[in-house]
Structure formats: structure tokens, C-alpha cells
Enzyme design. Sequence first.
Site, PDB file in Angstrom:
ATOM      1  N   ARG A  82       0.830  -1.206   0.000  1.00  0.00           N
ATOM      2  CA  ARG A  82       0.000   0.000   0.000  1.00  0.00           C
ATOM      3  C   ARG A  82       0.868   1.261   0.000  1.00  0.00           C
ATOM      4  NH1 ARG A  82      -4.466   0.091   4.601  1.00  0.00           N
ATOM      5  NH2 ARG A  82      -2.702   0.767   5.873  1.00  0.00           N
ATOM      6  N   LYS A 184      -2.617   6.505   1.256  1.00  0.00           N
ATOM      7  CA  LYS A 184      -2.385   6.996   2.614  1.00  0.00           C
ATOM      8  C   LYS A 184      -1.374   8.129   2.523  1.00  0.00           C
ATOM      9  CE  LYS A 184      -2.148   4.769   7.126  1.00  0.00           C
ATOM     10  NZ  LYS A 184      -3.423   5.222   7.679  1.00  0.00           N
ATOM     11  N   GLU A 220     -16.228   5.661   3.842  1.00  0.00           N
ATOM     12  CA  GLU A 220     -15.566   5.213   5.073  1.00  0.00           C
ATOM     13  C   GLU A 220     -15.590   6.364   6.070  1.00  0.00           C
ATOM     14  OE1 GLU A 220     -11.327   4.499   4.767  1.00  0.00           O
ATOM     15  OE2 GLU A 220     -11.151   5.877   3.099  1.00  0.00           O
TER      16      GLU A 220
HETATM   17  C1  PLP Z   1      -8.764   6.483   6.033  1.00  0.00           C
HETATM   18  C2  PLP Z   1      -8.477   5.147   6.619  1.00  0.00           C
HETATM   19  N1  PLP Z   1      -9.283   4.122   6.298  1.00  0.00           N
HETATM   20  C3  PLP Z   1      -9.072   2.879   6.791  1.00  0.00           C
HETATM   21  C4  PLP Z   1      -8.024   2.619   7.652  1.00  0.00           C
HETATM   22  C5  PLP Z   1      -7.826   1.236   8.186  1.00  0.00           C
HETATM   23  O1  PLP Z   1      -6.774   0.605   7.527  1.00  0.00           O
HETATM   24  P1  PLP Z   1      -5.924  -0.534   8.222  1.00  0.00           P
HETATM   25  O2  PLP Z   1      -6.872  -1.629   8.570  1.00  0.00           O
HETATM   26  O3  PLP Z   1      -4.956  -0.959   7.161  1.00  0.00           O
HETATM   27  O4  PLP Z   1      -5.286   0.066   9.425  1.00  0.00           O
HETATM   28  C6  PLP Z   1      -7.162   3.643   8.009  1.00  0.00           C
HETATM   29  C7  PLP Z   1      -6.047   3.344   8.915  1.00  0.00           C
HETATM   30  O5  PLP Z   1      -5.274   4.131   9.295  1.00  0.00           O
HETATM   31  C8  PLP Z   1      -7.385   4.947   7.487  1.00  0.00           C
HETATM   32  O6  PLP Z   1      -6.587   5.959   7.817  1.00  0.00           O
END
Ligand code: PLP
Length: 341
Positions: A82, A184, A220
Site C-alpha cells: 500500500r 495513505k 468510510e
Molecule cells: C482512512 C483510513 N481508512 C481505513 C483505515 C484502516 O486501515 P488498516 O486496517 O490498514 O489500518 C485507516 C487506517 O489508518 C485509514 O486511515
Amino acid sequence: MEKKNIDWGSIGFGYIPTDYRYVANFKDGKWDEGTLTTDPNVTLNECACVFQYAQTVFEGMKAYTTEDGHIVTFRPDLNAERFANSARRLEMPVFPEDRFVDAVVQTIKANEAYVPPYGSGATLYVRPYMFGSNPVIGVKPADEYQFRILTTPVGPYFKGGAKPITIRVTDFDRAAPHGTGHIKAGLNYAMSLHAIMDAHRQGYDENMYLDSATRTKVEETGGANFIFVTKDNTVVTPKSNSILPSITRRSLIYVAEHYLGLKVEEREVYLDEVKDFAECGLCGTAAVISPVGKIVDHGKEICFPSGMEEMGPTTKKLYETLTGIQMGRIEAPEGWIKVIE
Ligand SMILES: Cc1ncc(COP(=O)(O)O)c(C=O)c1O
């Protein structure tokens, strides 16, 4: 190794510096060999690309101690992948995925004294990040970059039980510009700061973001993906190209199907159908699953039958199975647990 004298149960989610961090530099088209350092400070030119054009990406993961005393991390290869995708989208060089995992392992090992013991609920949060470091004034990508990994111990996410939260449907967009929500990158989180502070001022714990094109589909929250459970016990999670592909969500879907024998649907989820779900949770590295009791859509309340006192039954099973796998109480699928030592 002797652990640091920290009251693991009482720390929160704040920055506590540890002894070592990892640094690698990209210059003249290549990465140097990278090293661990004790210096927590970064000195950059005033015109560094990261300051002017926010050319920076990051990842977030945890190291923790399993029931049998190993220090491990969960699926770091997916964070590496990612991170590489985030870098590509911002025209940054990719830090090779195998080197990413190796650097994570080295950094955790060097800070072993800060990895909280099994049962404390606390973890060592691991934050890999990268930024454009040379001066840039015309709008273009940097030529030089720094990749770093810092670690900081963080306390248990749920203190005194996982209480369901209340969220609101927001008119803000999480990511900017639109269509970059799957990466991210700091810019997306900067854009969510006003929305989350505004939600808190109005008495909500989080924002539910909708798709920016039609405002009819669930995306989300600011830091977690949604997972819903239907009344006939199917696990449903929104499919969208502009949400972060949560590693926790992908793992929960696998657990639902292969460990709990549940039906799973990854599909577009309309805001209109949310009122018909039996359970709702937010999934991410921080909490694994945080139960949602109520969603407020511009004054209209959607209350889940699981209520405001505890997690719904299927959410709870998912939570307990995945945390059991992570902590070594339940056998993990091949490749999920990376043992540091
Ligand atoms: C915007 C966003 N969505 C979802 C997630 C969850 O991702 P993960 O399960 O890889 O931590 C995060 C985690 O930091 C996030 O910042």
C-alpha cells in the site's frame, strides 16, 4: 531484554519517543543502504517539497507480544504494498517492498524494550513515512526523498470495554483531490481535520463520508473502513476505489468466510439501506473493530439493534477471532504473522 518502565495500561495514543528510528535517503535516482539512528529530529531546507506541496505518504501498523512471548507484526507485506501504491500516486520513488518489511523488522527489534507485554492491551505503533526533501518552487515532484520509520508505544484502544460510538453523515469529503482516497497520503488527512473537529464540536465521534460524485453511497470514516452485518448474518463492506484498502477489513472478510463460515459481500452500499443492517463497525489497525451504535443523517437517527452498550454478536465474533489470530491464540493463515523474535 529488559522492558522500559512504562505503565502500559495508562498510556494513550500520543508520541513517546523510543531509542531508534530508521532512515534511508533517495538521491541521484537511488536509495542508499539505510540505517538506524538515535536522532529524532529532521532538518530540511525551507523550500523542501513536503512543506510546499505536501509530497508525503505514510503507513501505520503495530508490533506486539503474542501469548507465547514472541514479538510480531501483522501482515507488513500489505503495508509495504500500500505504501508503494501511495508513493506512485504522488510521483515518489518506491521504497522496495522487501526493504520496507526488512526496515520495519530492524526498527522494531532495535526498540524491543518498548514493545508492551502480552495482555497489557498496549502495542508499539510503527509509522513508516516518506517525503520530498529537496527545495522545489515550481509545482513538480522532488528529486530527493527521505524514508523513515518511527515507533511509539500506544495504550489499549478500548479502556474499560468497547463502547459503541455515534457517527454522523457528513457533507465534507475525506480526501482531496477527489479520487485520491485510496492512498495513505498526508494531504488526505489534512483535509479531514476540519471535518473531524467539526463532528466533535457537534457531539459525534466520527464522520461517515459519502461518495463525492452522487452522495448516495457509503465510503468510510476519517480513519477506518465500514463493516456491516445484515439481519440474516451476511457481512457487507463497501466497495469503492476512493477508500483506503484497509488491511484489517481485508483480514476480517477472510476471517468471516474461512473461520466463521459467514457469507460476505463486498459491494456498493447505499446510505438508504444502512437502516436495515443489524450491526455496524469501523475497522482499522487502531481498534480492529470499533462498534457503531448510532448514525445520524442530518438529524435523522439510525439506531442499530445491537444498541449503545456493547458490540453486536457477529461483530464480537469477528473481533475475537481476528484478535485471537493476532495474539497467537488461534492459528493464523499462512504469512499473516511476521515474527520479529
Ligand atoms: C482512512 C483510513 N481508512 C481505513 C483505515 C484502516 O486501515 P488498516 O486496517 O490498514 O489500518 C485507516 C487506517 O489508518 C485509514 O486511515
